[in-house]
Design an enzyme around this catalytic site. Structure first.
Site, PDB file in Angstrom:
ATOM      1  N   GLY A  17       0.823  -1.201   0.000  1.00 41.33           N
ATOM      2  CA  GLY A  17       0.000   0.000   0.000  1.00 41.33           C
ATOM      3  C   GLY A  17       0.851   1.243   0.000  1.00 41.33           C
ATOM      4  O   GLY A  17       2.001   1.231   0.449  1.00 41.33           O
ATOM      5  N   GLY A  33       0.521   5.756   0.255  1.00 44.02           N
ATOM      6  CA  GLY A  33      -0.260   6.968   0.410  1.00 44.02           C
ATOM      7  C   GLY A  33       0.607   8.197   0.274  1.00 44.02           C
ATOM      8  O   GLY A  33       1.783   8.120  -0.102  1.00 44.02           O
ATOM      9  N   GLY A  60       3.265   7.996   3.267  1.00 40.61           N
ATOM     10  CA  GLY A  60       4.021   6.796   3.583  1.00 40.61           C
ATOM     11  C   GLY A  60       3.706   5.622   2.687  1.00 40.61           C
ATOM     12  O   GLY A  60       2.705   5.613   1.964  1.00 40.61           O
ATOM     13  N   VAL A 110       3.539   1.206   2.753  1.00 39.39           N
ATOM     14  CA  VAL A 110       3.366   0.083   3.678  1.00 39.39           C
ATOM     15  C   VAL A 110       3.926  -1.175   3.035  1.00 39.39           C
ATOM     16  O   VAL A 110       3.583  -1.518   1.897  1.00 39.39           O
ATOM     17  CB  VAL A 110       1.892  -0.107   4.047  1.00 39.39           C
ATOM     18  CG1 VAL A 110       1.742  -1.249   5.059  1.00 39.39           C
ATOM     19  CG2 VAL A 110       1.294   1.170   4.616  1.00 39.39           C
ATOM     20  N   LYS A 141       4.883   0.571   8.064  1.00 36.42           N
ATOM     21  CA  LYS A 141       4.565   1.817   7.388  1.00 36.42           C
ATOM     22  C   LYS A 141       5.767   2.751   7.477  1.00 36.42           C
ATOM     23  O   LYS A 141       6.125   3.239   8.549  1.00 36.42           O
ATOM     24  CB  LYS A 141       3.336   2.477   8.014  1.00 36.42           C
ATOM     25  CG  LYS A 141       2.936   3.776   7.316  1.00 36.42           C
ATOM     26  CD  LYS A 141       1.651   4.352   7.894  1.00 36.42           C
ATOM     27  CE  LYS A 141       1.250   5.633   7.178  1.00 36.42           C
ATOM     28  NZ  LYS A 141      -0.019   6.199   7.699  1.00 36.42           N
ATOM     29  N   ASP A 175     -10.044  11.088   7.394  1.00 36.28           N
ATOM     30  CA  ASP A 175      -9.644  10.502   6.117  1.00 36.28           C
ATOM     31  C   ASP A 175     -10.181   9.075   5.991  1.00 36.28           C
ATOM     32  O   ASP A 175      -9.456   8.156   5.617  1.00 36.28           O
ATOM     33  CB  ASP A 175      -8.115  10.503   5.973  1.00 36.28           C
ATOM     34  CG  ASP A 175      -7.683  10.349   4.507  1.00 36.28           C
ATOM     35  OD1 ASP A 175      -8.515  10.595   3.614  1.00 36.28           O
ATOM     36  OD2 ASP A 175      -6.515   9.988   4.272  1.00 36.28           O
TER      37      ASP A 175
END
Length: 524
Positions: A329, A331, A334, A336, A351, A459
């Protein structure tokens, strides 16, 4: 009530006699038995009629009699002479004595309710042995004693059986599976005992089973997990023991309750044990840890007493050098990575914050401040943090979480590959989607109302909802959370500039784009 014979004869040709809710007072006259055999229904509910039902009421041919919220004290045995009687409603009276056995002569009886009276004695096996009832047999909130007759299995067309809040004892007859059309079984608040019969699992149409507040013992039968249409199973406050099965209704914490059964174990994680057992386990664990620490004290270093720490090198090795193959993942602030920590081969999610990105350092601090103070079954669980230098002596900051193998809700609802799409359609059923929605709402309720200082996530989106092994939803990513006390303590101007722009475009609440809503309004 006018007891004049002539008055009754005037209305003797009526097929329906309705005197509901007109504040009739007094004793029901015996001449009511003079009403014509053409009478099909007699409605006297919501009045203040006192005394007893006249013994001559058996002369009527009514198929429906309704008298509730009156103050009737007894009904006669001649009630069974109304051979065409199909519906009898006598709830919320002051009826005393026993149910007349003669009522079983009403072979066409479909529905019978005497809820909220003062009736006592045993339930007539002749009445519960009728095959005609197809609506309901509602006997709750009386003082009935002895056991539930085994003849109850003869009522194969019955939809609802309610004997709650009486003084019934003995066991549930295994013949209960004869009630093939039964949808609602409510037996709570009695003195019923013995095992919960496995034959309950044969009730294919059942939707609600409530056996709470009794003295049932033994194990929960696995057959209950096979019920397809059940929506509520309440076994709370009994003396059940043993391991709880983990499938069907027994795996749904929102539909299954077993509170107050101190000897139950296993089952779903959300199973709430009684407080005494929890304290006992905590005490036993504390004693064990104390003894162990005393034994190891001479050989323990100060470092071993602290929480486990991980260096940059350990995290680097666990994620294969933060390789793309381990990336699960990404974002704004950061990335992951999936990792395997040694020793123990523990699966984790690491993360790593993009410290070159403006706001990433602040996001790291925000998550640390938030995650150290919150604990909930629907929030992602943090293991530890790492603040160090990488091999090039650059700042490195990371959070280590428990690994959640099923990925994010976004991958399940909007799969990006054929493999994910096939998995999503195959496994994410309607009941699982509903449970996930409830889990998310539960997490938000905790953050808003039950964690000390209220927290606003800001969020919440599909990619920030993780799906656990048991398809339990876990809210993650607390990088831009706001603590309500700090928001309320600032000026309106500052709040507009710092909060209104928070969140992800497409998910941020529309109202925050133009103005700042108060906390309670933001979730409405």
């Amino acid at each position: 009530v006018n007891s004049n014979d002539e008055q009754c004869r005037v209305n003797s040709n009526d097929e329906q006699y309705r005197l509901s809710r007109i504040q009739i007072r007094g004793i029901l006259p015996t001449v009511i038995a003079n009403l014509s055999t053409k009478l099909t229904s007699l409605w006297l509910n919501d009045n203040i009629i006192s005394g007893s039902l006249p013994s001559g009421i058996g002369n009527l041919a009514s198929w429906a009699i309704s008298m509730y919220i009156t103050i009737l004290s007894q009904f006669p045995s001649t009630i069974g002479d109304i051979s065409e009687l199909q519906i009898l409603v006598l709830e919320q009276n002051t009826l005393t004595g026993n149910i007349p056995v003669s009522l079983s002569n009403c072979s066409n009886l479909q529905g019978f309710t005497i809820t909220k009276n003062r009736l006592s004695g045993a339930l007539p096996k002749e009445l519960l042995g009728l095959s005609s009832p197809s609506l309901g047999l509602l006997l709750a909130q009386n003082q009935f004693t002895r056991s539930l007759p085994s003849e109850v299995g003869n009522m194969k067309n019955l939809v609802s059986l309610d004997t709650s809040e009486n003084k019934l004892s003995g066991e549930i007859p295994t013949s209960i599976d004869g009630c093939e059309m039964l949808e609602y079984l409510r037996l709570k608040g009695n003195f019923l005992e013995g095992s919960v019969p496995s034959t309950l699992g044969e009730l294919k149409s059942i939707q609600v089973i409530d056996l709470s507040q009794n003295n049932f013992s033994g194990q929960i039968p696995a057959s209950l997990a096979k019920l397809n249409f059940i929506s509520t199973l309440n076994l709370s406050y009994n003396m059940l023991k043993g391991e709880v099965p983990m499938d069907g209704i027994l795996a749904n914490s929102n539909a299954f309750s077993a509170l107050g059964n101190g000897k139950l174990c296993g089952g779903i994680k959300a199973l709430n044990l009684s407080s005494s057992i929890v304290l006992l386990l905590i005490s036993a664990y504390a004693i064990h840890r104390l003894r162990r620490s005393k034994q190891q004290l001479p050989f323990s270093s100060a470092a071993e007493k602290q929480n486990q720490k991980f260096s940059y090198a350990e995290l680097y090795d666990s994620t294969n050098g933060f390789s793309l193959e381990n990336l699960i993942g990404e974002g704004k602030y950061g990335s992951v990575y999936k990792g395997v920590l040694k020793p123990g081969e523990q699966m984790v999610a690491v993360k790593v914050f993009k410290l070159h990105q403006h706001g990433a350092h602040k996001s790291f601090l925000a998550e640390c401040a938030t995650l150290r103070n919150i604990r909930h079954r629907n929030l992602v669980k943090i293991i530890t943090s790492c603040s160090s230098l990488d091999f090039k002596h650059n700042d490195f900051k990371a959070l280590i979480f428990e690994y959640v193998p099923n990925g994010s809700l976004e991958n399940w609802l909007h799969p990006s590959s054929a493999e994910e799409e096939g998995q999503s359609l195959m496994k994410l059923q309607l009941i699982q989607r509903l449970n996930i929605a409830i889990n998310i709402a539960s997490a938000l309720d905790y953050l808003h109302n039950h964690c000390g200082t209220p927290i606003i996530h800001y969020d919440l989106k599909l990619s920030n909802i993780l799906v656990g092994d048991d398809f339990r939803a876990l809210v993650s990513d607390f990088g831009i959370v706001k603590f309500l006390s700090s928001i309320e303590g600032k000026s309106h101007q500052h709040r507009s500039s710092s909060v209104a722009i928070g969140g992800t475009v497409g998910y941020v609440a529309p109202g925050t784009i133009t103005c700042l809503l108060k906390f309670k309004q933001s979730f409405n």
